[in-house]
Structures are given as C-alpha cells and as structure tokens.
Enzyme design. Sequence first.
Site, PDB file in Angstrom:
ATOM      1  CG  ASP A 197      -0.363   0.234   2.524  1.00  0.00           C
ATOM      2  OD1 ASP A 197       0.881   0.331   2.608  1.00  0.00           O
ATOM      3  OD2 ASP A 197      -1.118   0.357   3.506  1.00  0.00           O
ATOM      4  CG  HIS A 198      -0.842   4.758   1.421  1.00  0.00           C
ATOM      5  ND1 HIS A 198      -1.905   3.861   1.439  1.00  0.00           N
ATOM      6  CD2 HIS A 198      -0.869   5.397   2.611  1.00  0.00           C
ATOM      7  CE1 HIS A 198      -2.548   3.978   2.587  1.00  0.00           C
ATOM      8  NE2 HIS A 198      -1.929   4.893   3.314  1.00  0.00           N
ATOM      9  CB  CYS A 220       1.002  -2.219   4.845  1.00  0.00           C
ATOM     10  SG  CYS A 220       0.964  -3.211   6.344  1.00  0.00           S
ATOM     11  NE  ARG A 267      11.662 -28.508  17.041  1.00  0.00           N
ATOM     12  CZ  ARG A 267      12.885 -28.466  16.521  1.00  0.00           C
ATOM     13  NH1 ARG A 267      13.365 -29.534  15.896  1.00  0.00           N
ATOM     14  NH2 ARG A 267      13.627 -27.381  16.619  1.00  0.00           N
ATOM     15  CG  HIS A 268      10.125 -27.001  12.470  1.00  0.00           C
ATOM     16  ND1 HIS A 268       9.808 -26.196  13.544  1.00  0.00           N
ATOM     17  CD2 HIS A 268      11.433 -27.335  12.614  1.00  0.00           C
ATOM     18  CE1 HIS A 268      10.876 -26.013  14.299  1.00  0.00           C
ATOM     19  NE2 HIS A 268      11.880 -26.701  13.751  1.00  0.00           N
ATOM     20  CB  THR A 283       2.969  -1.982  10.949  1.00  0.00           C
ATOM     21  OG1 THR A 283       1.693  -2.525  10.567  1.00  0.00           O
ATOM     22  CG2 THR A 283       2.794  -0.582  11.527  1.00  0.00           C
ATOM     23  CG  HIS A 341      11.514 -22.869  13.225  1.00  0.00           C
ATOM     24  ND1 HIS A 341      11.801 -22.566  14.536  1.00  0.00           N
ATOM     25  CD2 HIS A 341      12.580 -23.583  12.755  1.00  0.00           C
ATOM     26  CE1 HIS A 341      12.989 -23.078  14.855  1.00  0.00           C
ATOM     27  NE2 HIS A 341      13.484 -23.683  13.792  1.00  0.00           N
TER      28      HIS A 341
HETATM   29  C1  RB5 Z   1      -1.855   2.984   6.312  1.00  0.00           C
HETATM   30  O1  RB5 Z   1      -1.895   4.249   6.870  1.00  0.00           O
HETATM   31  C2  RB5 Z   1      -1.449   1.945   7.366  1.00  0.00           C
HETATM   32  O2  RB5 Z   1      -2.478   1.753   8.268  1.00  0.00           O
HETATM   33  C3  RB5 Z   1      -1.059   0.643   6.697  1.00  0.00           C
HETATM   34  O3  RB5 Z   1       0.003   0.883   5.830  1.00  0.00           O
HETATM   35  C4  RB5 Z   1      -0.594  -0.495   7.578  1.00  0.00           C
HETATM   36  O4  RB5 Z   1       0.398  -0.063   8.488  1.00  0.00           O
HETATM   37  C5  RB5 Z   1      -1.630  -1.287   8.223  1.00  0.00           C
HETATM   38  O5  RB5 Z   1      -1.368  -2.294   8.902  1.00  0.00           O
END
Ligand code: RB5
Length: 152
Positions: A11-12, A69, A136-137, A71, A102
């Site tokens: 995404d952006h 994205c 085991r994995h 995070t 794993h």
């Molecule tokens: C976009 O602002 C943000 O929420 C997205 O990129 C991401 O971090 C979501 O998990």
Amino acid sequence: MPKETLFFGADHGGVILKDRLVAWVKAQHPSLPVTDLGTHGPDSVDYPDIALNLAMRVVAENACGVLVCGTGNGMAMTANKVAGIRAALAYNRFTGEMAKAHNHANVLCMGGRTTAYEDAVAALQAWLETKAEGGRHNRRVAKILELDRKPL
Ligand code: RB5
C-alpha cells in the site's frame, strides 16, 4: 530459492520499500520471475485489497509473495484469512530465516515505516535462501493447515 513467481504488493505506506526490494531481487536474482502487483505510487489505497489479490495469486499459482504496508501487520492479518497462506511478519535476518525454516511461510510481510531497507533486505534474503525444516515443524505447520480445512 523459489522457482515460481515471487509476487510483490504494497500500500502507500509500503510502496517505497516494496519498489526497492523489487529492484534488489531483480539485480541479485535475475532468473527469479518477479511480478509486482502494485501499488505503484503514493496515493492512498486499502491494504486488504492488495493483500487479498496477492494471496489469491500465491495460492492459485503455488507461488510465494512479499507484502509491505506501514507496519506489515494489516497485510499479514488479511493474507492469513486466505486458506493456504502462511504470512509472517519479518523485520531482520533472523525473523526472515525462521519464517521459512520453522513456519514454512509462503508470504513475507514487512513494514515500510518500521523497518530499515538493510534489515528488510536481510529478512528477504534469508527467507528466500532458507529451506523449510521438516520433523516437528512439519507436524506444527500441518496443524495450521488443518485449520484451513476446518475453520473454528
Ligand atoms: C496505512 O496508513 C497503514 O495503516 C497501513 O500501511 C498499515 O500499516 C496497516 O497495517
């Protein structure tokens, strides 16, 4: 190293890192087929749309993919809703390696706003080059696959 297409999506919040990772793969692994599913610019898009599209392609083509994205969390949450997807968040060499060894992750998720380029490359390289460990994995991953067949 996978032989099937490696899909990329962002995404952006992840597009800059995604574009740099695509360029790194093309330079370092020119024989690896790469498909960039976008986004391709800074305009705001909804990460579930990108993650769902990539996850469906990964399952349909028995391939693997990278989602970025802000995070990595929203991408992982969405991709893991698709049966057959094992999407793992990675942010350094060790988490990339373990995601494959794993967890047999077929999708790697990263954060464009949380992870430096060098750490993201290290995670991606480790994930690409590491083999899935058995024993085991296999048993543990089979328990995840069972939840795809019989959702709770
Ligand atoms: C976009 O602002 C943000 O929420 C997205 O990129 C991401 O971090 C979501 O998990």
